[in-house]
Enzyme design. Structure first.
Site, PDB file in Angstrom:
ATOM      1  N   ARG A 147     -29.736  -6.374  18.371  1.00  0.00           N
ATOM      2  CA  ARG A 147     -29.494  -7.493  17.452  1.00  0.00           C
ATOM      3  C   ARG A 147     -30.835  -8.017  16.979  1.00  0.00           C
ATOM      4  O   ARG A 147     -31.741  -8.200  17.803  1.00  0.00           O
ATOM      5  CB  ARG A 147     -28.720  -8.591  18.194  1.00  0.00           C
ATOM      6  CG  ARG A 147     -28.209  -9.683  17.307  1.00  0.00           C
ATOM      7  CD  ARG A 147     -27.660 -10.852  18.101  1.00  0.00           C
ATOM      8  NE  ARG A 147     -28.683 -11.833  18.372  1.00  0.00           N
ATOM      9  CZ  ARG A 147     -28.446 -13.122  18.687  1.00  0.00           C
ATOM     10  NH1 ARG A 147     -27.201 -13.548  18.793  1.00  0.00           N
ATOM     11  NH2 ARG A 147     -29.427 -13.952  18.911  1.00  0.00           N
ATOM     12  N   TYR A 159     -31.817 -20.412  14.598  1.00  0.00           N
ATOM     13  CA  TYR A 159     -31.067 -19.849  15.711  1.00  0.00           C
ATOM     14  C   TYR A 159     -31.619 -18.459  16.080  1.00  0.00           C
ATOM     15  O   TYR A 159     -31.855 -17.641  15.208  1.00  0.00           O
ATOM     16  CB  TYR A 159     -29.567 -19.716  15.368  1.00  0.00           C
ATOM     17  CG  TYR A 159     -28.892 -18.847  16.374  1.00  0.00           C
ATOM     18  CD1 TYR A 159     -28.593 -19.347  17.639  1.00  0.00           C
ATOM     19  CD2 TYR A 159     -28.667 -17.499  16.127  1.00  0.00           C
ATOM     20  CE1 TYR A 159     -28.073 -18.536  18.621  1.00  0.00           C
ATOM     21  CE2 TYR A 159     -28.137 -16.680  17.102  1.00  0.00           C
ATOM     22  CZ  TYR A 159     -27.837 -17.204  18.342  1.00  0.00           C
ATOM     23  OH  TYR A 159     -27.341 -16.396  19.311  1.00  0.00           O
ATOM     24  N   ASP A 210     -26.589 -11.926  13.914  1.00  0.00           N
ATOM     25  CA  ASP A 210     -25.708 -13.068  14.183  1.00  0.00           C
ATOM     26  C   ASP A 210     -25.990 -14.167  13.160  1.00  0.00           C
ATOM     27  O   ASP A 210     -27.102 -14.705  13.117  1.00  0.00           O
ATOM     28  CB  ASP A 210     -25.974 -13.586  15.610  1.00  0.00           C
ATOM     29  CG  ASP A 210     -24.925 -14.575  16.076  1.00  0.00           C
ATOM     30  OD1 ASP A 210     -24.120 -15.027  15.244  1.00  0.00           O
ATOM     31  OD2 ASP A 210     -24.909 -14.878  17.289  1.00  0.00           O
ATOM     32  N   HIS A 212     -24.256 -16.925  13.156  1.00  0.00           N
ATOM     33  CA  HIS A 212     -24.016 -18.117  13.985  1.00  0.00           C
ATOM     34  C   HIS A 212     -23.316 -19.240  13.202  1.00  0.00           C
ATOM     35  O   HIS A 212     -23.761 -20.398  13.212  1.00  0.00           O
ATOM     36  CB  HIS A 212     -25.333 -18.595  14.617  1.00  0.00           C
ATOM     37  CG  HIS A 212     -25.163 -19.040  16.045  1.00  0.00           C
ATOM     38  ND1 HIS A 212     -25.139 -20.357  16.408  1.00  0.00           N
ATOM     39  CD2 HIS A 212     -24.988 -18.334  17.179  1.00  0.00           C
ATOM     40  CE1 HIS A 212     -24.961 -20.457  17.705  1.00  0.00           C
ATOM     41  NE2 HIS A 212     -24.859 -19.225  18.208  1.00  0.00           N
ATOM     42  N   GLU A 236     -22.225 -10.934  12.592  1.00  0.00           N
ATOM     43  CA  GLU A 236     -21.443 -11.753  13.537  1.00  0.00           C
ATOM     44  C   GLU A 236     -21.272 -13.186  13.061  1.00  0.00           C
ATOM     45  O   GLU A 236     -22.212 -13.775  12.498  1.00  0.00           O
ATOM     46  CB  GLU A 236     -22.183 -11.738  14.885  1.00  0.00           C
ATOM     47  CG  GLU A 236     -21.537 -12.579  15.942  1.00  0.00           C
ATOM     48  CD  GLU A 236     -22.383 -12.628  17.212  1.00  0.00           C
ATOM     49  OE1 GLU A 236     -23.228 -11.738  17.422  1.00  0.00           O
ATOM     50  OE2 GLU A 236     -22.193 -13.581  17.984  1.00  0.00           O
ATOM     51  N   GLU A 262     -16.796 -15.466  19.829  1.00  0.00           N
ATOM     52  CA  GLU A 262     -17.395 -15.879  21.107  1.00  0.00           C
ATOM     53  C   GLU A 262     -16.980 -17.302  21.482  1.00  0.00           C
ATOM     54  O   GLU A 262     -17.004 -17.652  22.655  1.00  0.00           O
ATOM     55  CB  GLU A 262     -18.922 -15.741  21.081  1.00  0.00           C
ATOM     56  CG  GLU A 262     -19.614 -16.695  20.153  1.00  0.00           C
ATOM     57  CD  GLU A 262     -21.128 -16.476  20.100  1.00  0.00           C
ATOM     58  OE1 GLU A 262     -21.569 -15.325  20.177  1.00  0.00           O
ATOM     59  OE2 GLU A 262     -21.845 -17.482  19.978  1.00  0.00           O
ATOM     60  N   ARG A 283     -15.029 -10.850  19.846  1.00  0.00           N
ATOM     61  CA  ARG A 283     -16.113 -11.218  20.766  1.00  0.00           C
ATOM     62  C   ARG A 283     -15.694 -12.112  21.923  1.00  0.00           C
ATOM     63  O   ARG A 283     -16.527 -12.524  22.731  1.00  0.00           O
ATOM     64  CB  ARG A 283     -17.227 -11.933  19.984  1.00  0.00           C
ATOM     65  CG  ARG A 283     -17.784 -11.080  18.920  1.00  0.00           C
ATOM     66  CD  ARG A 283     -19.242 -10.845  18.893  1.00  0.00           C
ATOM     67  NE  ARG A 283     -20.118 -11.821  19.422  1.00  0.00           N
ATOM     68  CZ  ARG A 283     -20.921 -11.604  20.468  1.00  0.00           C
ATOM     69  NH1 ARG A 283     -20.891 -10.445  21.108  1.00  0.00           N
ATOM     70  NH2 ARG A 283     -21.749 -12.543  20.878  1.00  0.00           N
ATOM     71  N   GLU A 339     -22.409  -7.105  24.593  1.00  0.00           N
ATOM     72  CA  GLU A 339     -23.704  -7.798  24.503  1.00  0.00           C
ATOM     73  C   GLU A 339     -24.310  -7.907  25.906  1.00  0.00           C
ATOM     74  O   GLU A 339     -23.617  -8.199  26.876  1.00  0.00           O
ATOM     75  CB  GLU A 339     -23.501  -9.208  23.920  1.00  0.00           C
ATOM     76  CG  GLU A 339     -24.789  -9.975  23.730  1.00  0.00           C
ATOM     77  CD  GLU A 339     -24.563 -11.372  23.126  1.00  0.00           C
ATOM     78  OE1 GLU A 339     -23.429 -11.881  23.209  1.00  0.00           O
ATOM     79  OE2 GLU A 339     -25.522 -11.927  22.578  1.00  0.00           O
ATOM     80  N   TRP A 402     -24.285 -25.449  14.037  1.00  0.00           N
ATOM     81  CA  TRP A 402     -25.468 -24.865  14.679  1.00  0.00           C
ATOM     82  C   TRP A 402     -25.254 -23.396  14.967  1.00  0.00           C
ATOM     83  O   TRP A 402     -24.546 -22.751  15.304  1.00  0.00           O
ATOM     84  CB  TRP A 402     -25.827 -25.584  15.990  1.00  0.00           C
ATOM     85  CG  TRP A 402     -26.967 -24.880  16.668  1.00  0.00           C
ATOM     86  CD1 TRP A 402     -28.275 -24.904  16.295  1.00  0.00           C
ATOM     87  CD2 TRP A 402     -26.885 -23.994  17.784  1.00  0.00           C
ATOM     88  NE1 TRP A 402     -29.014 -24.088  17.111  1.00  0.00           N
ATOM     89  CE2 TRP A 402     -28.178 -23.513  18.033  1.00  0.00           C
ATOM     90  CE3 TRP A 402     -25.823 -23.550  18.592  1.00  0.00           C
ATOM     91  CZ2 TRP A 402     -28.459 -22.609  19.062  1.00  0.00           C
ATOM     92  CZ3 TRP A 402     -26.091 -22.671  19.608  1.00  0.00           C
ATOM     93  CH2 TRP A 402     -27.411 -22.208  19.858  1.00  0.00           C
TER      94      TRP A 402
HETATM   95  O1  LIG Z   1     -25.128 -14.292  22.041  1.00  0.00           O
HETATM   96  C1  LIG Z   1     -24.695 -14.742  20.987  1.00  0.00           C
HETATM   97  O2  LIG Z   1     -24.203 -14.052  20.093  1.00  0.00           O
HETATM   98  C2  LIG Z   1     -24.736 -16.191  20.764  1.00  0.00           C
HETATM   99  O3  LIG Z   1     -24.381 -16.616  19.682  1.00  0.00           O
HETATM  100  C3  LIG Z   1     -25.194 -17.026  21.875  1.00  0.00           C
HETATM  101  C4  LIG Z   1     -24.662 -18.444  21.825  1.00  0.00           C
HETATM  102  O4  LIG Z   1     -25.443 -19.226  20.964  1.00  0.00           O
HETATM  103  C5  LIG Z   1     -24.671 -19.043  23.199  1.00  0.00           C
HETATM  104  O5  LIG Z   1     -23.969 -18.220  24.062  1.00  0.00           O
HETATM  105  C6  LIG Z   1     -24.094 -20.444  23.184  1.00  0.00           C
HETATM  106  O6  LIG Z   1     -23.928 -20.908  24.483  1.00  0.00           O
HETATM  107 MG   LIG Z   2     -23.199 -15.154  18.653  1.00  0.00          MG
END
Ligand SMILES: O=C(O)C(=O)C[C@H](O)[C@H](O)CO
Ligand SMILES: [Mg+2]
Length: 402
Positions: A147, A159, A210, A212, A236, A262, A283, A339, A402
């Site tokens: 990644r 991020y 990602d 995010h 992602e 996630e 995820r 991951e 975020w």
């Molecule tokens: O690992 C990832 O893809 C993430 O986005 C990590 C996250 O920000 C994290 O696990 C939040 O607790």
């Molecule tokens: Mg993520």
């Protein structure tokens, strides 16, 4: 067999973790991860005050019944705190069942479907050059999938980008850190990052990214299209997924594969995404999505629609979750990728484990159960320290994702 005792262990070897231990009258015990990054003590209280008293005296082999009892018995459905607490119980019970059978957990799930579990790790850099050097380091370690995240010119914190050497988003403080977000410079920058990666590393490496949850659906569609020439393994969390319909718009515009989930904690969060084939990878993972018992249902639904697994495995998921996930990954027919963000040495010391990494693949090991334990004496040396994930704001001060 009966459950005679259960308790939570809260420890902070590098970062906070909550672990549930369930003990039986036959001396066999099991452990489950209950960590919810930034809200750890809520799950600890949910377990200690409301769940553990209902477990004492039960037969630990009745995993399905206990799952239904905790889920239906709460009356209040779903949510990350409830589902992480149920996940911890479920993981500990599967650990007990597999230890009692003297088998590694993957055998109880149906046996191995593959020789190894392909994993990806994170290459982060303050700029493109640093990110590329990190990719090279991970490639040297044997990773086949990486990644890539880098600092965006004009934005001071982004991020996935480290301030110092390593990246840990949960900052130890009494209130969350604040960062600035602006979509336009990011959208202009991201394709340049992947152009540089393909120029330097060629095509024999899976690249992931990602977003995010930062973009609107139409912005995510634009990014997916702009990244098509660099053939990503996935893009992602392109947009927040509360509105599952939003992914239709992304799909109509791009063939860049999409991964999300996630932050999901139940099958209902991803049912429409899967049934409408709006994503390629799911995820959700063991600790936040109700444990092995519930994740199995999500994976089975996904299999019907050729959606593959790509479980979350950041460092805020403890080695207990990682160990259990690797057994699941070894078995699940529609596996995609896992991951694997390498834990700090202090974390690994508190959680001795049977799993291992070699040449881009992970292996759950052959120890009975999920193969991860906790050193309770060592754990005591690392007391809980309050920490929060950051928040993001736009230039005018508006709150953003975020
Ligand atoms: O690992 C990832 O893809 C993430 O986005 C990590 C996250 O920000 C994290 O696990 C939040 O607790
Ligand atoms: Mg993520």
């Amino acid at each position: 067999m009966r459950i005679t005792n259960a308790y939570c262990i809260v420890t902070s070897p590098g970062r906070n973790f909550v672990t549930l231990k369930i003990v039986t009258d036959e001396g066999v015990y099991g452990i489950g991860d209950a960590t919810l990054n930034g809200r750890e003590l809520a799950v600890e209280s949910y377990l200690t005050d409301h769940v553990i008293p209902c477990l004492i005296g039960r037969d630990p082999h009745q995993i399905e019944d206990i799952w239904q009892y905790l889920y239906k018995g709460a009356y209040w459905r779903r949510g990350p705190v409830t589902m992480s607490a149920i996940a911890a119980v479920d993981t500990a019970l599967w650990d007990i069942k597999a230890k009692a059978a003297n088998m590694p957990l993957y055998q109880l799930l149906g046996g191995k479907s593959r020789d190894g579990v392909m994993v990806y790790s994170h290459a982060n850099g303050r700029d493109i050059e640093e990110a590329m050097d990190r990719v090279a380091q991970y490639q040297e370690k044997g990773f086949k999938a990486i990644r890539v995240q880098a600092g965006v010119p004009g934005l001071d914190k982004v991020y996935g980008v480290p301030k110092g050497g390593s990246y840990e988003p949960a900052i130890r403080a009494t209130t969350p850190d604040e960062s600035l977000w602006a979509t336009e410079p990011y959208l202009d920058f991201a394709p340049k990052l992947f152009e540089a990666a393909r120029d330097r590393f060629g095509w024999d490496l899976h690249l992931l990214h990602d977003v995010h949850h930062r973009l609107t659906p139409i912005e995510a569609a634009r990014l997916g299209k702009a990244l098509e020439p660099y053939r990503l393994f996935w893009m992602e969390d392109p947009t927040p997924a509360e509105n599952q319909e939003a992914f239709k718009l992304i799909r109509q515009h791009t063939v860049t594969p999409v991964a999300t989930g996630e932050v999901f904690n139940s099958i209902h969060d991803c049912r429409e995404l899967i049934q409408n084939q709006l994503i390629d990878y799911i995820r959700a993972t063991i600790v936040h999505a109700g444990g092995i018992t519930h994740l199995r249902r999500i994976a089975a639904l996904a299999e019907l629609y050729q959606v593959r697994t790509g479980f979350h495995g950041a460092t805020d998921l403890s080695p207990v979750c990682m160990g259990a996930a690797l057994h699941f990954d070894s078995w699940v027919p529609n596996f995609g990728i896992q991951e694997y963000m390498i834990h700090a040495p202090e974390t690994d010391a508190v959680f001795p484990h049977a799993y291992s990494f070699k040449d881009g693949y992970m292996h759950p090991g052959e120890a009975p159960g999920h193969g991860v334990d906790i050193d309770e004496e060592l754990a005591k040396k690392y007391p809980y320290t309050q920490a929060y994930l950051p928040v993001a704001r736009l230039r005018d001060g508006s709150m953003w994702d975020w």
